[in-house]
Write a protein that holds these residues in place. Structure first.
Motif, PDB file in Angstrom:
ATOM      1  N   PHE A 178      54.246  20.978  -7.416  1.00 40.75           N
ATOM      2  CA  PHE A 178      54.291  21.897  -8.557  1.00 40.75           C
ATOM      3  C   PHE A 178      54.888  23.240  -8.137  1.00 40.75           C
ATOM      4  O   PHE A 178      55.486  23.937  -8.958  1.00 40.75           O
ATOM      5  CB  PHE A 178      52.919  22.016  -9.251  1.00 40.75           C
ATOM      6  CG  PHE A 178      51.948  22.990  -8.657  1.00 40.75           C
ATOM      7  CD1 PHE A 178      52.104  24.358  -8.860  1.00 40.75           C
ATOM      8  CD2 PHE A 178      50.858  22.548  -7.936  1.00 40.75           C
ATOM      9  CE1 PHE A 178      51.197  25.266  -8.327  1.00 40.75           C
ATOM     10  CE2 PHE A 178      49.953  23.443  -7.395  1.00 40.75           C
ATOM     11  CZ  PHE A 178      50.134  24.809  -7.587  1.00 40.75           C
ATOM     12  N   LEU A 179      54.781  23.598  -6.874  1.00 40.36           N
ATOM     13  CA  LEU A 179      55.411  24.845  -6.409  1.00 40.36           C
ATOM     14  C   LEU A 179      56.922  24.766  -6.571  1.00 40.36           C
ATOM     15  O   LEU A 179      57.567  25.711  -7.033  1.00 40.36           O
ATOM     16  CB  LEU A 179      55.064  25.099  -4.940  1.00 40.36           C
ATOM     17  CG  LEU A 179      53.655  25.639  -4.673  1.00 40.36           C
ATOM     18  CD1 LEU A 179      53.412  25.787  -3.172  1.00 40.36           C
ATOM     19  CD2 LEU A 179      53.417  26.958  -5.390  1.00 40.36           C
ATOM     20  N   GLN A 180      57.499  23.617  -6.233  1.00 37.33           N
ATOM     21  CA  GLN A 180      58.944  23.418  -6.392  1.00 37.33           C
ATOM     22  C   GLN A 180      59.345  23.641  -7.855  1.00 37.33           C
ATOM     23  O   GLN A 180      60.332  24.317  -8.153  1.00 37.33           O
ATOM     24  CB  GLN A 180      59.330  21.991  -5.949  1.00 37.33           C
ATOM     25  CG  GLN A 180      60.828  21.747  -5.926  1.00 37.33           C
ATOM     26  CD  GLN A 180      61.532  22.643  -4.903  1.00 37.33           C
ATOM     27  OE1 GLN A 180      61.176  22.677  -3.738  1.00 37.33           O
ATOM     28  NE2 GLN A 180      62.522  23.403  -5.362  1.00 37.33           N
ATOM     29  N   ASP A 181      58.526  23.097  -8.722  1.00 33.67           N
ATOM     30  CA  ASP A 181      58.793  23.224 -10.160  1.00 33.67           C
ATOM     31  C   ASP A 181      58.748  24.694 -10.598  1.00 33.67           C
ATOM     32  O   ASP A 181      59.597  25.160 -11.353  1.00 33.67           O
ATOM     33  CB  ASP A 181      57.741  22.392 -10.907  1.00 33.67           C
ATOM     34  CG  ASP A 181      58.080  22.240 -12.356  1.00 33.67           C
ATOM     35  OD1 ASP A 181      59.253  21.963 -12.662  1.00 33.67           O
ATOM     36  OD2 ASP A 181      57.171  22.433 -13.196  1.00 33.67           O
ATOM     37  N   ILE A 182      57.760  25.424 -10.104  1.00 38.75           N
ATOM     38  CA  ILE A 182      57.655  26.853 -10.454  1.00 38.75           C
ATOM     39  C   ILE A 182      58.867  27.613  -9.883  1.00 38.75           C
ATOM     40  O   ILE A 182      59.465  28.456 -10.562  1.00 38.75           O
ATOM     41  CB  ILE A 182      56.330  27.452  -9.930  1.00 38.75           C
ATOM     42  CG1 ILE A 182      55.139  26.857 -10.695  1.00 38.75           C
ATOM     43  CG2 ILE A 182      56.326  28.974 -10.055  1.00 38.75           C
ATOM     44  CD1 ILE A 182      53.771  27.291 -10.177  1.00 38.75           C
ATOM     45  N   ALA A 211      47.081  28.291 -12.150  1.00 37.36           N
ATOM     46  CA  ALA A 211      46.936  27.224 -13.146  1.00 37.36           C
ATOM     47  C   ALA A 211      47.340  25.863 -12.552  1.00 37.36           C
ATOM     48  O   ALA A 211      46.686  24.847 -12.799  1.00 37.36           O
ATOM     49  CB  ALA A 211      47.776  27.539 -14.383  1.00 37.36           C
ATOM     50  N   GLY A 212      48.389  25.866 -11.727  1.00 39.57           N
ATOM     51  CA  GLY A 212      48.818  24.620 -11.076  1.00 39.57           C
ATOM     52  C   GLY A 212      47.734  24.082 -10.152  1.00 39.57           C
ATOM     53  O   GLY A 212      47.447  22.873 -10.144  1.00 39.57           O
ATOM     54  N   ILE A 213      47.116  24.980  -9.394  1.00 38.52           N
ATOM     55  CA  ILE A 213      46.008  24.574  -8.524  1.00 38.52           C
ATOM     56  C   ILE A 213      44.862  23.993  -9.365  1.00 38.52           C
ATOM     57  O   ILE A 213      44.287  22.955  -9.028  1.00 38.52           O
ATOM     58  CB  ILE A 213      45.491  25.773  -7.681  1.00 38.52           C
ATOM     59  CG1 ILE A 213      46.542  26.226  -6.666  1.00 38.52           C
ATOM     60  CG2 ILE A 213      44.169  25.440  -6.989  1.00 38.52           C
ATOM     61  CD1 ILE A 213      46.727  25.300  -5.477  1.00 38.52           C
ATOM     62  N   GLY A 214      44.585  24.658 -10.482  1.00 38.11           N
ATOM     63  CA  GLY A 214      43.507  24.192 -11.359  1.00 38.11           C
ATOM     64  C   GLY A 214      43.736  22.764 -11.848  1.00 38.11           C
ATOM     65  O   GLY A 214      42.816  21.947 -11.859  1.00 38.11           O
ATOM     66  N   LEU A 215      44.981  22.453 -12.214  1.00 38.85           N
ATOM     67  CA  LEU A 215      45.295  21.104 -12.691  1.00 38.85           C
ATOM     68  C   LEU A 215      45.045  20.074 -11.596  1.00 38.85           C
ATOM     69  O   LEU A 215      44.539  18.983 -11.855  1.00 38.85           O
ATOM     70  CB  LEU A 215      46.750  21.032 -13.169  1.00 38.85           C
ATOM     71  CG  LEU A 215      47.022  21.723 -14.504  1.00 38.85           C
ATOM     72  CD1 LEU A 215      48.516  21.891 -14.739  1.00 38.85           C
ATOM     73  CD2 LEU A 215      46.380  20.951 -15.664  1.00 38.85           C
TER      74      LEU A 215
END
Ligand SMILES: *Cc1c(COP(=O)(O)O)cnc(C)c1O
Length: 384
Positions: free
Chosen positions: A34-38, A246-250
């Motif tokens: 998800f970091l790549q996506d951000i 939020a990504g971590i939360g998911l």
């Protein structure tokens, strides 16, 4: 899990520091995705897609109508009081983390401390009514250690006197009472996703609310009061959760049930190993509650147990086990609050006693059972 009776165990010094908690983290590779996506989207905060997705998924996971995400639990508390326009005096508990009362102070509200009940260490509804004055506008109880307050009784009092009822539910993520989320009680509930909590986004928090209008108002307030590009409707604050959190939360959400299972097994083992020691007690568990096992507090009765709390606390520390005395000292004893009339220890006998008896023992996913058994053996030694 192992449910044999306690073996006679020679206590030892742990080979590493064992703290009261250790944050759960999802596998790093999952975060990299998800970091790549951000990085690609360059959308870092302000209602991004991870923020939107987490609000939706949390509402469905927790079984609540609306979730408004926050940068941390303290800002969620501040904003909850603003959103309900709470003023004057608010009745609250001294047996909590200090942020509960600070939130009142920062909103220019006078905290009125009321004692707790001894079974769950939550605000005692029987003592709330006599603390209500013409200036009282709300009640701010805490589900301490994730154990639900007497929610029906508190609602009854709030209704009779026309008071706001806002729960500090920082410990109560995932807790159910009578098969529904405990977060559905009261006007609003706030959660904390701090690193030390059962569900973490490093830092983070949320307000749970029950209608779309309130959700909208909270969303404005957490973003400076902006409604659209040029209109500011209220003196809001910046309390937004960012896309990383939020990504971590998911990711965390996928592991939550597993995390609670592991915590539950540790709770059970502590209970087996410590329940026959005279002078040591636990918080009463109720059959109609689904717990998250956020903490494992024990209470040491000096007269029955022979040794006081701090001796046991220090001894555990000397063996590399770092429990925490949550919630000692009481909030009402801190400089900012101790001169309030309601802060007098005579007004708070149960809270004062519990604060002097409590140790929260280490509990977290990944804590090896041998440490749980060693901690129990160290505590047991005090009886000899
Ligand atoms: C952790 C906690 C808070 C504050 O939450 P943060 O996310 O750390 O700001 C508030 N109230 C209680 C009872 C807490 O335990």
């Amino acid at each position: 899990m192992n449910s044999e009776p306690a073996k006679p165990l020679q206590p030892y010094v742990a080979d590493k520091k064992i703290l009261v908690t250790q944050p759960f983290l999802p596998p790093l590779e999952e975060a990299q995705e998800f970091l790549q996506d951000i990085w690609d989207s360059k959308w870092l905060t302000n209602q991004g897609r991870y923020h939107q997705a987490l609000e939706k998924e949390l509402a469905s996971f927790l079984g609540v109508p609306y979730v408004a995400l926050f940068a941390n639990g303290t800002l969620a508390l501040f904003t909850a009081l603003q959103a309900m326009r709470v003023t004057g005096e608010v009745i609250t508990t001294p047996f909590s983390f200090v942020a509960t009362t600070h939130a009142l102070w920062w909103n220019n509200i006078r905290p009125v401390f009321v004692d707790i009940e001894p079974e769950h260490c939550n605000l005692d509804p029987e003592k709330v009514e006599s603390a209500i004055t013409p200036k009282t506008t709300g009640i701010l109880p805490v589900h301490v250690y994730g154990h639900p307050c007497q929610v029906e009784r508190l609602q009854e009092i709030a209704d009779i006197y026309g008071l706001h009822l806002i729960y500090d539910a920082a410990h109560a993520f995932g807790v159910k009472y009578k098969d529904q989320s405990v977060l559905n009680y009261g006007d609003l509930s706030i959660l904390s996703f701090h690193a030390t909590k059962v569900f973490n986004t490093f830092e983070g928090g949320a307000i749970i609310c029950h209608d779309a209008k309130t959700k909208k108002r909270i969303d404005y307030l957490k973003n400076f009061g902006f409604v659209g590009e040029t209109t500011v409707i209220a003196p809001g604050i910046n309390a937004k959760m960012n896309e990383f959190q939020a990504g971590i939360g998911l990711l965390q959400l996928k592991y939550f049930d597993q995390v609670v299972e592991q915590r539950k097994a540790i709770t059970k083992r502590y209970q087996e190993l410590l329940s026959d020691i005279e002078g040591i007690s636990f918080i009463h568990q109720d059959p109609d509650v689904t717990y998250n096992h956020a903490y494992f507090p024990i209470f040491i009765d000096q007269e029955k147990c022979g040794r006081c709390r701090d001796d046991i606390y220090e001894k555990l520390k000397a063996h590399n086990y770092f429990g925490r005395r949550y919630f000692y000292p009481l909030i009402s004893t801190f400089n900012a609050y101790k001169s309030l009339p309601s802060a007098e220890p005579e007004n708070l006998p149960v809270a004062t006693r519990k604060a002097n008896q409590v140790i929260c023992l280490p509990i977290y996913p990944g804590l090896e059972m041998e440490h749980v058994e060693n901690i129990a053996a160290l505590i047991r030694e005090f009886k000899q």
